[in-house]
Design an enzyme around this catalytic site. Sequence first.
Site, PDB file in Angstrom:
ATOM      1  N   LYS A 279       0.646  -1.134   0.011  1.00 55.09           N
ATOM      2  CA  LYS A 279      -0.090  -0.074  -0.182  1.00 55.09           C
ATOM      3  C   LYS A 279       0.889   1.324  -0.029  1.00 55.09           C
ATOM      4  O   LYS A 279       2.088   1.376   0.411  1.00 55.09           O
ATOM      5  CB  LYS A 279      -0.895  -0.058   1.398  1.00 55.09           C
ATOM      6  CG  LYS A 279      -1.948  -0.998   1.311  1.00 55.09           C
ATOM      7  CD  LYS A 279      -2.871  -0.989   2.514  1.00 55.09           C
ATOM      8  CE  LYS A 279      -3.820  -1.829   2.715  1.00 55.09           C
ATOM      9  NZ  LYS A 279      -4.987  -1.686   1.636  1.00 55.09           N
ATOM     10  N   ARG A 353     -10.479 -11.784   1.794  1.00 53.56           N
ATOM     11  CA  ARG A 353     -11.133 -12.638   1.066  1.00 53.56           C
ATOM     12  C   ARG A 353     -10.569 -13.901   1.019  1.00 53.56           C
ATOM     13  O   ARG A 353     -11.097 -14.925   1.115  1.00 53.56           O
ATOM     14  CB  ARG A 353     -11.564 -12.400  -0.448  1.00 53.56           C
ATOM     15  CG  ARG A 353     -10.493 -12.189  -1.349  1.00 53.56           C
ATOM     16  CD  ARG A 353     -10.688 -11.312  -2.529  1.00 53.56           C
ATOM     17  NE  ARG A 353     -11.184  -9.802  -2.402  1.00 53.56           N
ATOM     18  CZ  ARG A 353     -11.019  -8.798  -3.102  1.00 53.56           C
ATOM     19  NH1 ARG A 353     -11.625  -8.899  -4.475  1.00 53.56           N
ATOM     20  NH2 ARG A 353     -11.497  -7.574  -2.737  1.00 53.56           N
TER      21      ARG A 353
END
Length: 503
Positions: A279, A353
């Site tokens: 990030k 996920r």
Amino acid sequence: MSTAPGYQSPTVTVSATLPKRGIGSAVLIIPVVTGDDDQATVVTNPFLDAEAVGEIEVALRALGAKGGTDQTTRVLAPSLPVASVLAVGLGKSRDEWPGDAIRRAAGVAARSLNGTENVVTTLSELDVEATVEGLILGSYRFSEFRSAKTAPKEPRLAKVTVLSTAKNAKADAARGTNVATAVATARDFINTPPSHLYPDEFAKRARALGESVGLQVEVLDEKALVKGGYGGIVGVGKGSERQPRLVRLTHKGGKGRKAKKVALVGKGVTFDTGGISIKPAANMHHMTSDMGGAAAVIATVVLAAKQQLPIDVVATVPMAENMPSSSAQRPGDVLTQYGGITVEVLNTDAEGRLILADAIVRACEDEPDYLIETSTLTGAQTVALGSRTPGVMGNDEFRDRVATLSQSIGENGWAMPLPEELKDDLKSTVADLANVSGSRYAGMLVAGVYLREFVAEGVQWAHIDVAAPAYNTGAPWGYTGKGGTGVPTRTMFAVLEDIAEKG
Ligand code: BES
Ligand code: MN
Ligand code: ZN
């Protein structure tokens, strides 16, 4: 003093009359509305006589108080046996008050008290539970990591007396205390920095908390996860020295074969750097909140036990730290989720996920009637719905039930669709699925579509994306301070209570 793990909330007592003595140091919190003359008007209650009400209204009006929503005004009331009176505005008068208006007013009042240890309130005559929740949550603070240099000097709210003539006042106050304590416990988990809360430590704290209320606890360590075939949790965790865990907390409250079984699953990424798909630096520290779903799920199953809900609730909580290193998974790696579906990891930052899919498949092995999963899953949640509105997806009927209940308790989850065609975007050239789509559109829904692949047939499922609602990076408001919010603990508990009642 209780030394049980979890948040230590103020002591709450219920009284049907304004105590005549012993409250000399207390602040009396009273609701006021905007009267027809546009002036602050004390809400009618059986605890204050006409003289006291007159005295308070004269003082409020002299200060220009109008009783608007979130407006607080502190005045002296010499005829009453309290130190001072704090009037909190509810806006225009109504016959019935939604719970969240009361919770919010109590929260605003609590935040403005700063340093008051002892309060008495008539707000509870409108809604005992909401008042208790608002006061406890509004007075929440987290100062574990402050040395004497910056630790707050003011004492924290310690004693709450709620005035109420309602029949169920005692049970409602106890429930409000338990609910708010659960939310505050979730907030504590979130606010604990990633230096101190990593998977093993998180698992230990979850175990201690679970065992303190009689839950069955099971913890899988890294070896057990590899052996068990939890490829998603292992894949995300392997970039970090701090090894992943899977925690299972079981409340067995159901009696008889018809009692419902509910599975809870929560994302426990104790810090999300993005991994090799790293990030940007700006605001990366917000990713200390990436275990907000796990925190809420743990708090909820503990609350279900405390409130003795007559259903079975099993929380399955995957915990991992998503780090870049020479042992980290790479974009392009293929892993096998628990249960056998293979996934091409095109972006290591779509890690939630991956750990959730393993946990969902494991949770479904217990054949639950319902499965609620919650996670700080996508930045797209914030783009679509903003910072205070969780996105609720899943099977249409259960999704709508969850969203409606969420709105009724003030966490305001909103139903979103899972369009069939989005599945095509998750096709991989080498594996059963890719973990991200090639398109920028509908990122929150794509994540939901991914998770749907892992939910067993016949299980009523809801997915709650709380990416932004779990963590308040803006100014304090209502009963929500900066940092961890505890959302969606109260939504999930409301759903559990509804299932316990209606099936
Ligand atoms: N933990 C983040 C989602 C997030 C973003 C939570 C902002 C709270 C605030 C999640 O793991 C993530 O990185 N999601 C990616 C998915 C993308 C790579 C498909 C995102 O939203 O950018
Ligand atoms: Mn991520
Ligand atoms: Zn994440």
